[in-house]
Design a protein around this motif. Structure first.
Motif, PDB file in Angstrom:
ATOM      1  N   ALA A 250       0.835  -1.210   0.000  1.00 59.95           N
ATOM      2  CA  ALA A 250       0.000   0.000   0.000  1.00 59.95           C
ATOM      3  C   ALA A 250       0.868   1.258   0.000  1.00 59.95           C
ATOM      4  O   ALA A 250       0.538   2.249  -0.666  1.00 59.95           O
ATOM      5  CB  ALA A 250      -0.929  -0.005   1.208  1.00 59.95           C
ATOM      6  N   LEU A 251       1.986   1.225   0.705  1.00 55.54           N
ATOM      7  CA  LEU A 251       2.884   2.375   0.706  1.00 55.54           C
ATOM      8  C   LEU A 251       3.473   2.614  -0.677  1.00 55.54           C
ATOM      9  O   LEU A 251       3.629   3.764  -1.108  1.00 55.54           O
ATOM     10  CB  LEU A 251       4.001   2.168   1.734  1.00 55.54           C
ATOM     11  N   PHE A 252       3.799   1.532  -1.380  1.00 52.16           N
ATOM     12  CA  PHE A 252       4.274   1.695  -2.753  1.00 52.16           C
ATOM     13  C   PHE A 252       3.166   2.262  -3.634  1.00 52.16           C
ATOM     14  O   PHE A 252       3.395   3.179  -4.425  1.00 52.16           O
ATOM     15  CB  PHE A 252       4.769   0.358  -3.317  1.00 52.16           C
ATOM     16  N   ARG A 253       1.981   1.734  -3.508  1.00 53.96           N
ATOM     17  CA  ARG A 253       0.883   2.149  -4.382  1.00 53.96           C
ATOM     18  C   ARG A 253       0.501   3.613  -4.176  1.00 53.96           C
ATOM     19  O   ARG A 253       0.331   4.366  -5.147  1.00 53.96           O
ATOM     20  CB  ARG A 253      -0.336   1.262  -4.137  1.00 53.96           C
ATOM     21  N   TYR A 254       0.352   4.023  -2.911  1.00 57.38           N
ATOM     22  CA  TYR A 254      -0.213   5.339  -2.628  1.00 57.38           C
ATOM     23  C   TYR A 254       0.822   6.435  -2.378  1.00 57.38           C
ATOM     24  O   TYR A 254       0.501   7.626  -2.505  1.00 57.38           O
ATOM     25  CB  TYR A 254      -1.145   5.248  -1.416  1.00 57.38           C
ATOM     26  N   HIS A 255       2.039   6.058  -2.010  1.00 52.27           N
ATOM     27  CA  HIS A 255       3.009   7.079  -1.633  1.00 52.27           C
ATOM     28  C   HIS A 255       4.278   7.097  -2.482  1.00 52.27           C
ATOM     29  O   HIS A 255       4.796   8.176  -2.775  1.00 52.27           O
ATOM     30  CB  HIS A 255       3.410   6.905  -0.162  1.00 52.27           C
ATOM     31  N   ILE A 256       4.788   5.942  -2.835  1.00 56.67           N
ATOM     32  CA  ILE A 256       6.105   5.893  -3.476  1.00 56.67           C
ATOM     33  C   ILE A 256       6.009   5.999  -4.990  1.00 56.67           C
ATOM     34  O   ILE A 256       6.582   6.906  -5.603  1.00 56.67           O
ATOM     35  CB  ILE A 256       6.859   4.613  -3.057  1.00 56.67           C
ATOM     36  N   ILE A 257       5.258   5.106  -5.610  1.00 55.76           N
ATOM     37  CA  ILE A 257       5.188   5.078  -7.076  1.00 55.76           C
ATOM     38  C   ILE A 257       4.608   6.373  -7.658  1.00 55.76           C
ATOM     39  O   ILE A 257       5.076   6.830  -8.708  1.00 55.76           O
ATOM     40  CB  ILE A 257       4.440   3.816  -7.559  1.00 55.76           C
ATOM     41  N   PRO A 258       3.619   7.037  -7.017  1.00 63.85           N
ATOM     42  CA  PRO A 258       3.168   8.322  -7.566  1.00 63.85           C
ATOM     43  C   PRO A 258       4.251   9.403  -7.610  1.00 63.85           C
ATOM     44  O   PRO A 258       4.139  10.359  -8.370  1.00 63.85           O
ATOM     45  CB  PRO A 258       2.038   8.729  -6.614  1.00 63.85           C
ATOM     46  N   ARG A 259       5.312   9.260  -6.815  1.00 59.79           N
ATOM     47  CA  ARG A 259       6.363  10.266  -6.757  1.00 59.79           C
ATOM     48  C   ARG A 259       7.615   9.896  -7.563  1.00 59.79           C
ATOM     49  O   ARG A 259       8.490  10.738  -7.755  1.00 59.79           O
ATOM     50  CB  ARG A 259       6.769  10.526  -5.305  1.00 59.79           C
ATOM     51  N   TYR A 260       7.717   8.646  -7.988  1.00 57.90           N
ATOM     52  CA  TYR A 260       8.911   8.185  -8.705  1.00 57.90           C
ATOM     53  C   TYR A 260       8.503   7.532 -10.026  1.00 57.90           C
ATOM     54  O   TYR A 260       7.609   6.679 -10.044  1.00 57.90           O
ATOM     55  CB  TYR A 260       9.699   7.178  -7.863  1.00 57.90           C
ATOM     56  N   GLU A 261       9.174   7.900 -11.101  1.00 61.81           N
ATOM     57  CA  GLU A 261       8.872   7.291 -12.407  1.00 61.81           C
ATOM     58  C   GLU A 261       9.271   5.829 -12.446  1.00 61.81           C
ATOM     59  O   GLU A 261       8.618   5.011 -13.095  1.00 61.81           O
ATOM     60  CB  GLU A 261       9.587   8.059 -13.523  1.00 61.81           C
ATOM     61  N   THR A 262      10.370   5.495 -11.789  1.00 59.25           N
ATOM     62  CA  THR A 262      10.802   4.095 -11.680  1.00 59.25           C
ATOM     63  C   THR A 262      11.153   3.800 -10.233  1.00 59.25           C
ATOM     64  O   THR A 262      11.603   4.681  -9.493  1.00 59.25           O
ATOM     65  CB  THR A 262      12.034   3.796 -12.563  1.00 59.25           C
ATOM     66  N   VAL A 263      10.925   2.559  -9.823  1.00 58.62           N
ATOM     67  CA  VAL A 263      11.244   2.117  -8.468  1.00 58.62           C
ATOM     68  C   VAL A 263      12.197   0.933  -8.573  1.00 58.62           C
ATOM     69  O   VAL A 263      11.949  -0.003  -9.340  1.00 58.62           O
ATOM     70  CB  VAL A 263       9.964   1.716  -7.707  1.00 58.62           C
ATOM     71  N   VAL A 264      13.270   0.981  -7.814  1.00 53.13           N
ATOM     72  CA  VAL A 264      14.283  -0.077  -7.852  1.00 53.13           C
ATOM     73  C   VAL A 264      14.282  -0.824  -6.521  1.00 53.13           C
ATOM     74  O   VAL A 264      14.406  -0.214  -5.451  1.00 53.13           O
ATOM     75  CB  VAL A 264      15.690   0.506  -8.118  1.00 53.13           C
ATOM     76  N   ILE A 265      14.116  -2.140  -6.603  1.00 48.92           N
ATOM     77  CA  ILE A 265      14.248  -3.016  -5.442  1.00 48.92           C
ATOM     78  C   ILE A 265      15.678  -3.545  -5.458  1.00 48.92           C
ATOM     79  O   ILE A 265      16.053  -4.310  -6.347  1.00 48.92           O
ATOM     80  CB  ILE A 265      13.251  -4.198  -5.483  1.00 48.92           C
ATOM     81  N   GLU A 266      16.475  -3.129  -4.513  1.00 43.39           N
ATOM     82  CA  GLU A 266      17.885  -3.510  -4.500  1.00 43.39           C
ATOM     83  C   GLU A 266      18.062  -4.891  -3.881  1.00 43.39           C
ATOM     84  O   GLU A 266      17.538  -5.169  -2.806  1.00 43.39           O
ATOM     85  CB  GLU A 266      18.697  -2.470  -3.730  1.00 43.39           C
ATOM     86  N   ARG A 267      18.824  -5.753  -4.610  1.00 39.65           N
ATOM     87  CA  ARG A 267      19.099  -7.107  -4.128  1.00 39.65           C
ATOM     88  C   ARG A 267      20.550  -7.460  -4.470  1.00 39.65           C
ATOM     89  O   ARG A 267      21.074  -7.017  -5.502  1.00 39.65           O
ATOM     90  CB  ARG A 267      18.188  -8.138  -4.789  1.00 39.65           C
ATOM     91  N   PRO A 268      21.203  -8.280  -3.649  1.00 38.83           N
ATOM     92  CA  PRO A 268      22.543  -8.751  -3.998  1.00 38.83           C
ATOM     93  C   PRO A 268      22.501  -9.563  -5.296  1.00 38.83           C
ATOM     94  O   PRO A 268      21.480 -10.183  -5.627  1.00 38.83           O
ATOM     95  CB  PRO A 268      22.932  -9.639  -2.813  1.00 38.83           C
TER      96      PRO A 268
END
Length: 317
Positions: A250-268
């Protein structure tokens, strides 16, 4: 994304969409407002409506933010002096979160709600709204509603008159404001005022997957430190593959993705390396297919939420 799509984004309800489309077609710079009752810390639930105000500004709306100090006083949230201080804090937070200070009118309730014209309209409305109707409208927002005070029955009448006296076309709020907004829609026209369009945002769950509550400390406050946010996210509910009532998604849907054109999930690299998403739907599908581990999702959410809140923390220092 056109104006209508931007306004519709991440809302639970628009009453009504036909009226909204007519407003956009006939008025170059419509006006929308949210009223915030100053009663404590600003958390991500408040930020959800701030995000919608930012969307509306991008769509050409003039924005009014009502810092409802008198409402907070009537709802037993403190003395007038105490709630006025909290209102000042709220204003600083909202600007730091991205509301355009120049294009936003911040209005304190006590600046106009104690005037003769305002109070006469409240009294007129009190002649047409039943006690039962006023009480029902407060079910979702009132404090100690099992034994309400008379002031809490005046509260929804004042909120309706706020809409009229501020001259707004659109009232924005969480879905918990719906009953009060419907009271305004049903009754303002009888006093000679326009019927407002209403936009309602969802109510976010707390980080533990239950209702957000200060007693549970299951929410993100805008003044939480970076370390506190990472600690809270580590304990947050986020069942692998489950998107129902998932507070991290929900935080990604309503707060993060509306503010960022791309979202990166960092993993080793040993776990497949970074993942990049351009939409919430894309991320949700990957989570359902268990391509994203909950802990990686939590760490990414904590990073982005900290970036969003960092300007607020600097303002509050």
């Amino acid at each position: 994304m056109d104006r209508l799509e931007l306004i519709r984004r991440n809302v639970q309800e628009i009453v009504t969409e036909e009226e909204l489309e007519g407003l956009l077609n006939n008025k170059e710079a419509p006006r929308a407002y949210v009223g915030y009752e100053p009663s404590g810390k600003i958390h991500m639930g408040h930020v959800l409506t701030v995000n919608k105000l930012i969307d509306l500004q991008k769509a050409g709306f003039k924005i009014t933010v009502l810092l409802a100090d008198v409402h907070a006083y009537l709802n037993r949230k403190g003395t007038l002096e105490e709630v006025k201080k909290i209102a000042d804090y709220n204003r600083r937070c909202f600007i730091a979160l991205g509301l355009d200070e120049v294009q936003t009118d911040f209005v304190y309730g006590s600046d106009f709600q104690l005037g003769a014209e305002y109070m006469l309209n409240v009294l007129k409305l009190s002649r047409t709204v039943t006690l039962n109707r006023a009480k029902r409208s407060m079910d979702e927002v009132g404090r100690a509603m099992d034994d309400p005070t008379v002031s809490q029955m005046v509260y929804p009448l004042m909120q309706a008159i706020d809409i009229a006296m501020l001259g707004v076309d659109v009232a924005v709020g969480g879905i918990d404001q719906r009953k009060i907004h419907m009271l305004a829609r049903e009754n303002l026209k009888n006093l000679g005022f326009e019927t407002p369009i209403c936009i309602h945002t969802p109510i976010l769950l707390g980080l533990d997957g239950t209702k957000m509550a200060s007693s549970k400390d299951n929410f993100i406050s805008v003044d939480d430190t970076e370390e506190e946010i990472y600690k809270k996210f580590k304990k947050a509910f986020c069942k692998i593959g489950d998107v129902e009532e998932n507070p991290i998604l929900a935080l990604f849907r309503y707060h993060i993705i509306p503010r960022y054109e791309t979202v990166v999930i960092e993993r080793p690299e040993k776990f497949g390396g970074n993942l990049t998403y351009h939409s919430y739907a894309e991320m949700e599908s990957a989570f359902i297919e268990e391509k994203v581990h909950p802990m990686d999702l939590k760490n990414a959410a904590a990073k982005y939420i900290n970036e969003i809140l960092d300007p607020v923390r600097k303002v509050l220092l």
